[in-house]
Design an enzyme around this catalytic site. Structure first.
Site, mmCIF file in Angstrom:
data_model
loop_
_atom_site.group_PDB
_atom_site.id
_atom_site.type_symbol
_atom_site.label_atom_id
_atom_site.label_comp_id
_atom_site.label_asym_id
_atom_site.label_seq_id
_atom_site.Cartn_x
_atom_site.Cartn_y
_atom_site.Cartn_z
ATOM 1 N N THR A 115 0.859 -1.190 0.000
ATOM 2 C CA THR A 115 0.000 0.000 0.000
ATOM 3 C C THR A 115 0.896 1.242 0.000
ATOM 4 O O THR A 115 1.788 1.368 0.843
ATOM 5 C CB THR A 115 -0.894 -0.001 1.246
ATOM 6 O OG1 THR A 115 -1.599 -1.235 1.268
ATOM 7 C CG2 THR A 115 -1.876 1.158 1.210
ATOM 8 N N ARG A 175 -5.604 -6.828 -1.076
ATOM 9 C CA ARG A 175 -6.863 -6.354 -0.481
ATOM 10 C C ARG A 175 -7.476 -7.418 0.418
ATOM 11 O O ARG A 175 -8.688 -7.461 0.620
ATOM 12 C CB ARG A 175 -7.843 -5.994 -1.599
ATOM 13 C CG ARG A 175 -7.310 -4.902 -2.501
ATOM 14 C CD ARG A 175 -7.983 -4.952 -3.835
ATOM 15 N NE ARG A 175 -9.175 -4.134 -3.901
ATOM 16 C CZ ARG A 175 -10.196 -4.363 -4.719
ATOM 17 N NH1 ARG A 175 -10.168 -5.412 -5.504
ATOM 18 N NH2 ARG A 175 -11.231 -3.562 -4.743
ATOM 19 N N VAL A 176 -6.610 -8.296 0.930
ATOM 20 C CA VAL A 176 -7.127 -9.454 1.669
ATOM 21 C C VAL A 176 -7.250 -9.175 3.159
ATOM 22 O O VAL A 176 -6.492 -8.400 3.725
ATOM 23 C CB VAL A 176 -6.225 -10.680 1.440
ATOM 24 C CG1 VAL A 176 -6.396 -11.199 0.024
ATOM 25 C CG2 VAL A 176 -4.757 -10.350 1.703
ATOM 26 N N LYS A 196 -6.959 1.565 -3.507
ATOM 27 C CA LYS A 196 -6.584 0.879 -2.265
ATOM 28 C C LYS A 196 -6.691 1.825 -1.064
ATOM 29 O O LYS A 196 -7.255 1.478 -0.015
ATOM 30 C CB LYS A 196 -5.159 0.351 -2.403
ATOM 31 C CG LYS A 196 -4.521 -0.101 -1.122
ATOM 32 C CD LYS A 196 -5.162 -1.358 -0.597
ATOM 33 C CE LYS A 196 -4.716 -1.623 0.820
ATOM 34 N NZ LYS A 196 -4.863 -2.982 1.221
ATOM 35 N N HIS A 227 -32.515 -0.628 8.581
ATOM 36 C CA HIS A 227 -32.789 0.255 7.437
ATOM 37 C C HIS A 227 -32.053 -0.299 6.211
ATOM 38 O O HIS A 227 -30.888 -0.684 6.311
ATOM 39 C CB HIS A 227 -32.290 1.672 7.771
ATOM 40 C CG HIS A 227 -32.652 2.695 6.742
ATOM 41 N ND1 HIS A 227 -32.065 2.732 5.494
ATOM 42 C CD2 HIS A 227 -33.527 3.716 6.776
ATOM 43 C CE1 HIS A 227 -32.572 3.724 4.802
ATOM 44 N NE2 HIS A 227 -33.471 4.349 5.555
ATOM 45 N N CYS A 229 -2.783 -1.633 8.387
ATOM 46 C CA CYS A 229 -3.407 -1.119 7.168
ATOM 47 C C CYS A 229 -4.298 0.083 7.451
ATOM 48 O O CYS A 229 -3.970 1.214 7.102
ATOM 49 C CB CYS A 229 -4.224 -2.222 6.513
ATOM 50 S SG CYS A 229 -3.262 -3.728 6.327
ATOM 51 N N LYS A 286 -7.102 -7.344 16.256
ATOM 52 C CA LYS A 286 -8.503 -7.745 16.046
ATOM 53 C C LYS A 286 -8.641 -9.229 16.383
ATOM 54 O O LYS A 286 -7.635 -9.905 16.576
ATOM 55 C CB LYS A 286 -8.964 -7.417 14.629
ATOM 56 C CG LYS A 286 -8.342 -8.243 13.533
ATOM 57 C CD LYS A 286 -9.024 -7.869 12.222
ATOM 58 C CE LYS A 286 -8.727 -8.885 11.141
ATOM 59 N NZ LYS A 286 -9.485 -8.601 9.927
HETATM 60 N N1 SAJ Z 1 -12.779 -2.717 13.582
HETATM 61 C C1 SAJ Z 1 -13.711 -2.138 14.410
HETATM 62 N N2 SAJ Z 1 -15.030 -2.231 14.077
HETATM 63 C C2 SAJ Z 1 -15.437 -2.889 12.955
HETATM 64 C C3 SAJ Z 1 -14.481 -3.457 12.110
HETATM 65 C C4 SAJ Z 1 -13.161 -3.359 12.452
HETATM 66 O O1 SAJ Z 1 -13.363 -1.534 15.430
HETATM 67 O O2 SAJ Z 1 -16.664 -2.947 12.745
HETATM 68 C C5 SAJ Z 1 -11.346 -2.619 13.909
HETATM 69 C C6 SAJ Z 1 -10.658 -3.980 14.084
HETATM 70 O O3 SAJ Z 1 -10.808 -4.471 15.394
HETATM 71 C C7 SAJ Z 1 -9.226 -3.618 13.741
HETATM 72 C C8 SAJ Z 1 -9.381 -2.553 12.664
HETATM 73 O O4 SAJ Z 1 -10.681 -2.033 12.812
HETATM 74 O O5 SAJ Z 1 -8.553 -3.053 14.856
HETATM 75 C C9 SAJ Z 1 -9.184 -3.037 11.247
HETATM 76 O O6 SAJ Z 1 -9.785 -4.301 11.069
HETATM 77 P P1 SAJ Z 1 -10.536 -4.741 9.729
HETATM 78 O O7 SAJ Z 1 -11.016 -6.129 9.912
HETATM 79 O O8 SAJ Z 1 -11.550 -3.729 9.362
HETATM 80 O O9 SAJ Z 1 -9.441 -4.629 8.595
HETATM 81 P P2 SAJ Z 1 -7.942 -5.185 8.424
HETATM 82 O O10 SAJ Z 1 -7.002 -4.097 8.826
HETATM 83 O O11 SAJ Z 1 -7.765 -6.519 9.029
HETATM 84 O O12 SAJ Z 1 -7.906 -5.371 6.828
HETATM 85 C C10 SAJ Z 1 -8.182 -4.263 6.015
HETATM 86 C C11 SAJ Z 1 -9.199 -4.685 4.943
HETATM 87 N N3 SAJ Z 1 -9.712 -3.511 4.244
HETATM 88 C C12 SAJ Z 1 -11.034 -3.297 4.064
HETATM 89 O O13 SAJ Z 1 -11.870 -4.064 4.493
HETATM 90 C C13 SAJ Z 1 -11.422 -2.099 3.295
HETATM 91 C C14 SAJ Z 1 -8.537 -5.646 3.964
HETATM 92 O O14 SAJ Z 1 -9.412 -5.948 2.885
HETATM 93 C C15 SAJ Z 1 -7.237 -5.046 3.424
HETATM 94 O O15 SAJ Z 1 -6.572 -5.926 2.537
HETATM 95 C C16 SAJ Z 1 -6.322 -4.785 4.599
HETATM 96 O O16 SAJ Z 1 -6.972 -3.804 5.441
HETATM 97 C C17 SAJ Z 1 -5.006 -4.261 4.095
HETATM 98 O O17 SAJ Z 1 -4.052 -5.049 4.075
HETATM 99 O O18 SAJ Z 1 -4.922 -3.114 3.637
#
Ligand code: SAJ
Length: 424
Positions: free
Chosen positions: A120, A153-154, A205, A243, A259, A316
């Site tokens: 990225t 994007r995984v 991205k 909704h 990320c 997470k």
């Molecule tokens: N989180 C929350 N609330 C939510 C969802 C997530 O607080 O409802 C927190 C998680 O606990 C964590 C952080 O956000 O701390 C990020 O977690 P995530 O599951 O949303 O994402 P990542 O960082 O594991 O992966 C993301 C993904 N991007 C998107 O969904 C747009 C993934 O597809 C990307 O490939 C990855 O970033 C990356 O490598 O860029």
């Protein structure tokens, strides 16, 4: 184009699965990393990261002789750069690993080769940083060799499935480069492959992760408002999400990982005056651990000398990645507030941190605690039964920061139960 050999630079959360999956789909792959410990471990089948299914995939690729690992870049038909792009103290992109990877490729570059950047990166990195370094070979990008940006994007925890099934974006410095990228990834990608230009792919991205960061920030802000109005945020979100056009995400202890907590800053750095919402969302998410620490303080009374059994440190649930983890920041806040924090992280039992200790087992963390804090909703924590925990700890107060537990079940066992914007 038909690619027979590949060199993947960077054996981290993306490079290692990518190298393994290409090798199991018939390419001769070298997985390269400058870190001797990582390479020495991989050579004897020891992985430094956990991702479901990865170990088996890696080991069978290694045994098939399609995959080897090395500290050196080797000549190949194609090169993939999958190195970290962290930020520095001023939240500016640190592209040193991308530069070093590009520098290590150019002496091996041959006419007809394809180079893909997956890390990225800020907009224009492929054109303005990677291309000029590779062209030190005397070859011209888009003409003598092909160059593209294809973002990973995984989702950690689902990497192997998403590598195959997700749509793959490939942005070439010209069309021939994008098409060559499609030929390479078609070896295993079942999802759509979308071709565009390099800078659009970089922007896509960053927009994806920034958009998710903003969505989580509004959920976290809603949790603070709900706390003020004595509303159960989880109930309110559940109802709002009925909704047809609303999908509010989950509030929690903050946003971590390598990320989403990093990438939006690349846009802020590139255009600070036009990225105000992005910057505000980052600030809100970064403040969330402190907000949750204050709630715990309110719930538990004075924290000085209180022993806290702190469950979960990864960024997470169900992953071992501790980078930028808000749970770690929360533990450190609590310890600064005077609490004696003993954390237990089942996915990384050997890490050590400033400000608090890590227990070798759940029982050791719980043993003489005054308070139990659930910071990460790992399955093995959310499966815990209050009646069993009761016999393992002196604590009779719990704080659930991530809505992993059923309030009534804990109260029925005699625990005082608190949570983030939680009334039931
Ligand atoms: N989180 C929350 N609330 C939510 C969802 C997530 O607080 O409802 C927190 C998680 O606990 C964590 C952080 O956000 O701390 C990020 O977690 P995530 O599951 O949303 O994402 P990542 O960082 O594991 O992966 C993301 C993904 N991007 C998107 O969904 C747009 C993934 O597809 C990307 O490939 C990855 O970033 C990356 O490598 O860029």
């Amino acid at each position: 184009m038909d690619f027979k050999s590949l060199c993947v630079i960077g054996m981290g959360y993306i490079g290692l699965p990518t190298a393994s999956i290409f090798a199991s789909n018939g390419l001769r792959v070298t997985g390269m990393d400058i870190n001797a410990d990582i390479i020495d471990g991989l050579k004897v089948g020891k992985l430094h990261i956990f991702e479901p299914g990865l170990k088996d995939l890696f080991l069978s690729a290694l045994e098939s002789d399609c995959l080897n690992v090395s500290r050196e870049v080797t000549p190949a038909d194609a090169f993939i750069i999958a190195v970290p792009t962290p930020f520095d103290e001023d939240k500016r992109a640190d592209l040193r690993a991308v530069v070093a990877a590009s520098e290590s490729i150019f002496p091996h570059l041959q006419p007809g080769n394809l180079v893909i950047l997956e890390s990225t990166s800020p907009p224009r990195t492929t054109l303005d940083i990677v291309a000029p370094i590779l062209e030190k070979s005397g070859l011209t990008s888009g003409e003598d060799f092909l160059l593209a940006y294809s973002p990973e994007r995984v989702l950690p925890g689902m990497i192997l499935q998403e590598l195959v099934d997700n749509p793959r974006v490939i942005g070439g410095v010209n069309q021939a480069s994008a098409k060559a990228g499609r030929d390479l990834y078609r070896k295993f990608v079942k999802g759509d492959i979308i071709l565009t230009d390099a800078t659009t792919a970089e922007m896509v991205k960053l927009m994806e992760n920034t958009s998710r960061d903003i969505s989580i920030a509004i959920a976290n802000e809603f949790s603070r408002l709900a706390q003020q109005f004595d509303v159960d945020i989880w109930e309110a979100i559940r109802i709002a999400n009925l909704h047809p056009r609303i999908e509010i995400l989950r509030p929690g202890v903050g946003v971590g990982g390598h990320c989403i907590s990093v990438d939006p800053w690349f846009l802020v750095e590139a255009a600070p005056n036009d990225a105000r919402l992005i910057q505000m969302a980052r600030t809100i998410n970064d403040e969330q651990p402190e907000f949750v620490a204050k709630l715990i303080h309110e719930a538990a009374g004075v924290l000085a000398q209180k022993k806290i059994a702190f469950l979960g440190l990864s960024f997470k649930p169900n992953v071992d990645d501790l980078r930028e983890s808000p749970a770690i920041k929360l533990a450190q806040h609590l310890s600064r507030m005077g609490a004696a924090v003993t954390a237990y992280e089942p996915f990384k039992e050997d890490a050590s941190f400033e400000g608090f200790t890590q227990a070798a087992s759940l029982d050791a963390a719980l043993f003489d605690a005054d308070l139990v804090v659930l910071a990460v909703a790992h399955d093995q924590f959310t499966d815990l039964q209050p009646e069993k925990i009761k016999s393992k700890t002196s604590a009779r107060v719990v704080f659930d920061a991530v809505r992993g537990w059923d309030k009534t079940a804990w109260e029925d066992e005699g625990f005082q139960f608190f949570g983030l914007a939680r009334t039931h």
